[in-house]
Design an enzyme around this catalytic site. Structure first.
Site, PDB file in Angstrom:
ATOM      1  N   CYS A   1      -8.114  -2.452  14.412  1.00 50.06           N
ATOM      2  CA  CYS A   1      -8.608  -2.078  15.728  1.00 50.06           C
ATOM      3  C   CYS A   1      -7.413  -1.639  16.559  1.00 50.06           C
ATOM      4  CB  CYS A   1      -9.315  -3.253  16.406  1.00 50.06           C
ATOM      5  SG  CYS A   1     -10.808  -3.808  15.547  1.00 50.06           S
TER       6      CYS A   1
ATOM      7  N   GLY B   1     -10.154   2.859  15.540  1.00 49.22           N
ATOM      8  CA  GLY B   1     -11.499   2.314  15.598  1.00 49.22           C
ATOM      9  C   GLY B   1     -12.469   3.259  16.261  1.00 49.22           C
TER      10      GLY B   1
ATOM     11  N   ASN C   1      -6.966  -7.520  17.282  1.00 50.54           N
ATOM     12  CA  ASN C   1      -6.847  -6.629  16.130  1.00 50.54           C
ATOM     13  C   ASN C   1      -6.437  -7.465  14.938  1.00 50.54           C
ATOM     14  OD1 ASN C   1      -6.389  -4.505  14.329  1.00 50.54           O
ATOM     15  ND2 ASN C   1      -4.289  -4.208  15.046  1.00 50.54           N
ATOM     16  N   GLY C   2      -7.246  -7.456  13.873  1.00 51.23           N
ATOM     17  CA  GLY C   2      -6.917  -8.220  12.680  1.00 51.23           C
ATOM     18  C   GLY C   2      -8.149  -8.900  12.110  1.00 51.23           C
TER      19      GLY C   2
ATOM     20  N   TYR D   1      -1.129   4.815   5.938  1.00 56.24           N
ATOM     21  CA  TYR D   1      -2.351   5.487   6.376  1.00 56.24           C
ATOM     22  C   TYR D   1      -2.785   5.180   7.804  1.00 56.24           C
ATOM     23  CZ  TYR D   1      -7.384   6.452   6.708  1.00 56.24           C
ATOM     24  OH  TYR D   1      -8.609   6.880   7.127  1.00 56.24           O
TER      25      TYR D   1
ATOM     26  N   ASP E   1      -2.533  12.829  -1.611  1.00 53.42           N
ATOM     27  CA  ASP E   1      -3.230  12.019  -0.617  1.00 53.42           C
ATOM     28  C   ASP E   1      -2.411  10.769  -0.346  1.00 53.42           C
ATOM     29  OD1 ASP E   1      -5.144  11.375   1.214  1.00 53.42           O
ATOM     30  OD2 ASP E   1      -6.811  11.323  -0.188  1.00 53.42           O
ATOM     31  N   ASP E   2      -2.715  10.104   0.769  1.00 52.17           N
ATOM     32  CA  ASP E   2      -1.960   8.893   1.107  1.00 52.17           C
ATOM     33  C   ASP E   2      -2.333   7.729   0.213  1.00 52.17           C
ATOM     34  OD1 ASP E   2      -4.424   7.727   2.435  1.00 52.17           O
ATOM     35  OD2 ASP E   2      -4.031   9.402   3.776  1.00 52.17           O
TER      36      ASP E   2
END
Length: 512
Positions: A2, A28, A102-103, A259, A367-368
């Protein structure tokens, strides 16, 4: 994953928080919310959707006050579309507190039981963020003298949160009548940085998930919060800081660099852009050992986060770099899309090919990462449909073989294409002529080269080593059971090749 913001300013902060959340929108897309304080009154507005859709002029006018917090939500715990789980969360006892998180807490169920049985607190949603808020409220009550708080009591409460909570958490919180609190878990898994801005009216402070929000809002970055550290900004704009964890360990999430974060951000003193460039250099060396360079006509990135790695790889291999995919920026990140059907549909809406860059060529797509394989498979098909005669695929990160339990939506092994498959089998699954994965140590070194003392990372989704030390096979099975997953069997694999049992590595000290 988030995005959180906390600001203490000298003028109304509603527009500042809105602009900051727009910068953090990539973290998010499910819901957004802002809480401000005017006197001792909280003003809160939140809802499902993008920031621009949640907040209208009338909503902004209803958010007065010179300090506040903001949140953009990407669901990993709780329900994807439950409005009640949008943040920030509020509690009024024993102090008015609004919190954004966030987490992901790995012991949320245990804490929820403790809240009901011992702390006499009721949790209304399935969100671990509401659990964390109530733990903080209880610890503030235990640390306070009567119903008065001081700085020591606030930091003592954060220390209590660290003792009780497990997992990843970066937090911003408003305490009515006192100030703005921010803290980071003892492993520093999720990022948190703060900055300041000197104005004619005095100093202003901003706390954010990523430094890019500080840059764009005109704040000067001061530093990242240390693992386990808390900062508190009182109503007089005085900043206090303290280490609140007993044995902190720097182990940031390595997937942030691969990413999650924007390339123009700096996390724990490391430029995400520079880290991705170095990942490209390392990946080029791996490609040389697996694919004859003369067999590659062009290097094409998968927009957007893989572009720095792809550019550096092309330069190292002396192969032309071309933009072969055009991205529709009005489609959400497919990694965040809930459900495989929506992911498959959105890939074609999100990307379109530039035909001349593929026709008759042997292309190396970069790609990552490859998580579920859905996007990779669709992209390889698109490259072939555009006329590519051979399609090679390179991932700037290693195979994702284990669930991430610290706030990223990859919680079951059944969803991971690399679980139980060899690289050759994965290449066949996504339809590539050859597949090259980054080596884990090379990826870690790409970051350590930019900050020598940053040597331990949360890389659990790659190596199964969970730095918090509380994740075992039983825990993963329980998480998968709630989502209807089955350990070890990939839903993209009809022949059951991925059904072999995996050995899970658990580390209490974050050792590699």
């Amino acid at each position: 994953m988030c995005g959180i913001l906390g600001v203490m300013a000298n003028t109304p902060v509603n527009q500042l928080l809105y602009d900051g959340l727009m910068v953090l929108q990539h973290r998010g897309q499910d819901a957004a919310g802002i809480a401000t304080v005017e006197g001792n009154t909280f003003h809160l507005h939140k809802g499902p959707g993008l920031v621009r859709d949640v907040f209208r002029t009338r909503n902004m006018r209803a958010l007065p006050g010179n300090w506040g917090i903001g949140h953009v939500r990407y669901p990993t715990a709780g329900s994807a579309y439950n409005f009640a789980e949008a943040q920030p969360f509020y509690v009024n006892s024993p102090f008015g507190i609004v919190l954004g998180h966030n987490g992901n807490l790995t012991n949320a169920e245990q804490l929820k039981e403790e809240m009901f049985r011992m702390d006499r607190r009721h949790i209304n949603t399935n969100s671990d963020s509401e659990v964390l808020l109530n733990v903080l409220a209880h610890e503030l009550q235990a640390a306070s003298s009567g119903y008065e708080l001081d700085v020591d009591a606030i930091f003592q409460a954060v220390a209590g949160v660290h003792r009780r909570c497990r997992g990843a958490y970066a937090v911003v919180a408003l305490i009515a009548g006192y100030g703005l609190l921010a803290f980071r878990d003892p492993h520093g898994i999720r990022p948190l940085v703060y900055g300041q801005n000197q104005t004619a009216e005095g100093m202003e402070y901003l706390v954010s998930s990523e430094s890019v929000a500080l840059d764009t809002l005109g704040f000067k970055v001061v530093r990242d919060l240390e693992p386990g550290e808390a900062i508190f900004i009182d109503l007089d704009k005085q900043l206090h800081s303290r280490q609140c964890a007993q044995q902190p360990l720097y182990a940031p999430c390595i997937f942030e660099y691969v990413y999650l974060a924007r390339p123009d951000t700096v996390i724990d003193g490391v430029s995400v852009y520079e880290a991705r460039l170095k990942m490209g250099e390392a990946l080029a060396e791996k490609v040389k050992t697996m694919i004859p360079v003369e067999e590659i006509d062009v290097v094409i990135p998968i927009p957007d986060s893989s572009r720095p790695s792809a550019m550096q790889l092309a330069q190292a291999l002396n192969i032309p770099f071309r933009e072969g995919f055009v991205k529709n920026r009005y489609v959400g990140r497919t990694f965040i899309m809930p459900g495989q059907a929506m992911r498959r549909k959105s890939v074609r809406q999100k990307l379109n090919t530039v035909g001349q860059e593929f026709k008759g060529k042997r292309v190396l797509l970069v790609d990552d990462s490859i998580v579920r394989g859905t996007t990779s498979r669709e992209i390889v098909d698109m490259a072939r449909a555009a006329g590519a005669v051979k399609v090679y695929f390179a991932s700037a990160s290693p195979p994702v073989r284990f669930p991430n339990v610290y706030g990223i939506d990859m919680p079951t092994r059944a969803e991971l294409i690399a679980t139980g498959r060899t690289d050759v089998q994965i290449a066949a699954e996504i339809g590539a002529d050859a597949l090259v994965y980054q080596d884990l140590e090379a990826m870690k070194q790409s970051i350590t080269a930019l900050r020598a003392d940053l040597t331990v990372f949360d890389a659990a989704c790659f190596d199964g080593c969970y730095v918090t030390g509380d994740i075992d096979e039983y825990y993963l099975d329980a998480v998968e059971g709630k989502r209807g997953g089955k350990a070890g069997k990939n839903d993209d694999d009809g022949d059951g090749k991925a059904s072999q049992q995996l050995a899970l590595q658990v580390s209490a000290g974050g050792q590699d």
